[in-house]
Design an enzyme around this catalytic site. Structure first.
Site, PDB file in Angstrom:
ATOM      1  N   GLY A   9       0.839  -1.195   0.000  1.00 51.34           N
ATOM      2  CA  GLY A   9       0.000   0.000   0.000  1.00 51.34           C
ATOM      3  C   GLY A   9       0.870   1.239   0.000  1.00 51.34           C
ATOM      4  N   SER A  13      -1.075   4.152   4.675  1.00 50.83           N
ATOM      5  CA  SER A  13      -2.312   3.541   4.177  1.00 50.83           C
ATOM      6  C   SER A  13      -2.972   2.614   5.182  1.00 50.83           C
ATOM      7  CB  SER A  13      -2.016   2.755   2.900  1.00 50.83           C
ATOM      8  OG  SER A  13      -1.109   1.695   3.183  1.00 50.83           O
ATOM      9  N   SER A  16       0.841  -1.454   7.777  1.00 54.97           N
ATOM     10  CA  SER A  16       1.530  -2.028   8.943  1.00 54.97           C
ATOM     11  C   SER A  16       0.529  -2.454  10.005  1.00 54.97           C
ATOM     12  CB  SER A  16       2.522  -1.030   9.540  1.00 54.97           C
ATOM     13  OG  SER A  16       3.608  -0.842   8.660  1.00 54.97           O
ATOM     14  N   ALA A  34      12.522  -5.679  12.070  1.00 55.58           N
ATOM     15  CA  ALA A  34      12.531  -4.268  11.675  1.00 55.58           C
ATOM     16  C   ALA A  34      13.717  -3.994  10.763  1.00 55.58           C
ATOM     17  CB  ALA A  34      12.621  -3.386  12.921  1.00 55.58           C
ATOM     18  N   THR A  35      13.433  -3.419   9.600  1.00 50.86           N
ATOM     19  CA  THR A  35      14.508  -3.092   8.662  1.00 50.86           C
ATOM     20  C   THR A  35      14.897  -1.617   8.723  1.00 50.86           C
ATOM     21  OG1 THR A  35      12.952  -2.675   6.866  1.00 50.86           O
ATOM     22  CG2 THR A  35      13.809  -4.935   7.077  1.00 50.86           C
ATOM     23  N   HIS A  50       5.659   3.124  15.929  1.00 52.28           N
ATOM     24  CA  HIS A  50       5.359   1.750  15.523  1.00 52.28           C
ATOM     25  C   HIS A  50       5.397   0.810  16.730  1.00 52.28           C
ATOM     26  CE1 HIS A  50       4.797   1.029  11.190  1.00 52.28           C
ATOM     27  NE2 HIS A  50       5.362   2.215  11.042  1.00 52.28           N
TER      28      HIS A  50
END
Length: 169
Positions: A9, A13, A16, A34-35, A50
């Protein structure tokens, strides 16, 4: 439960949040890969937001480059949420690594996993054409990456306005 789920998305959007809901609904141990990296205050704030959104009960692994290694090490320990593939791709670009080879490696690893994996990615090709050569190469690589991951995924969801639309599975 799908083994490989891709959630895509646009920015903000709801992708997540939706992916987190899939993981929570599984009832399995939840692992967040997590990147993203907190390279500035704004990104640090995003990462904190997050973490708050996810809440407790998650094992977090921060892995900006070796996504395949993180998936292999955590296989069999629960459902994994990778957030997000486009940040991982960006990290590969900045590190001047061969993104296509890393993507090919990821495709093999995903198909050998025993535990489910939910991957979050951004649809970046729907906006304006980037002005820089690197920006255009990144946009194109992102589109290729999303297509190749979607090919091996059992389910693909497009999230817009917080609402999921099933594209596959």
């Amino acid at each position: 439960m799908n083994k490989i789920t891709l959630v895509t998305g646009g920015a903000k959007s709801g992708k997540s949040r939706h992916a987190e809901g899939i993981v929570k609904a599984s009832g399995l141990s939840s692992i967040y890969i997590a990147t993203g990296q907190a390279l500035d205050d704004e990104m640090a704030d995003r990462i904190t937001a997050h973490k708050i959104q996810r809440g407790d009960g998650w094992q977090t692994i921060e892995e900006p480059l070796d996504l395949c290694g993180a998936l292999v090490r955590t296989d069999g320990q629960g459902i994994r949420l990778v957030d997000c593939l486009t940040l991982w791709l960006s990290n590969l670009f900045v590190a001047e690594l061969d993104w296509d080879a890393k993507l090919s490696e990821l495709l093999v690893v995903l198909q050998t996993q025993q535990s489910p994996v939910v991957l979050v990615t951004n649809e970046v090709g729907g906006g304006i054409v980037p002005m820089s050569d690197m920006g255009r190469r990144y946009r194109d690589a992102s589109g290729v990456m999303n297509q190749r991951i979607a090919e091996v995924a059992d389910a693909v969801l497009l999230v817009t306005c917080g609402l999921p639309l099933s594209l596959k599975g």
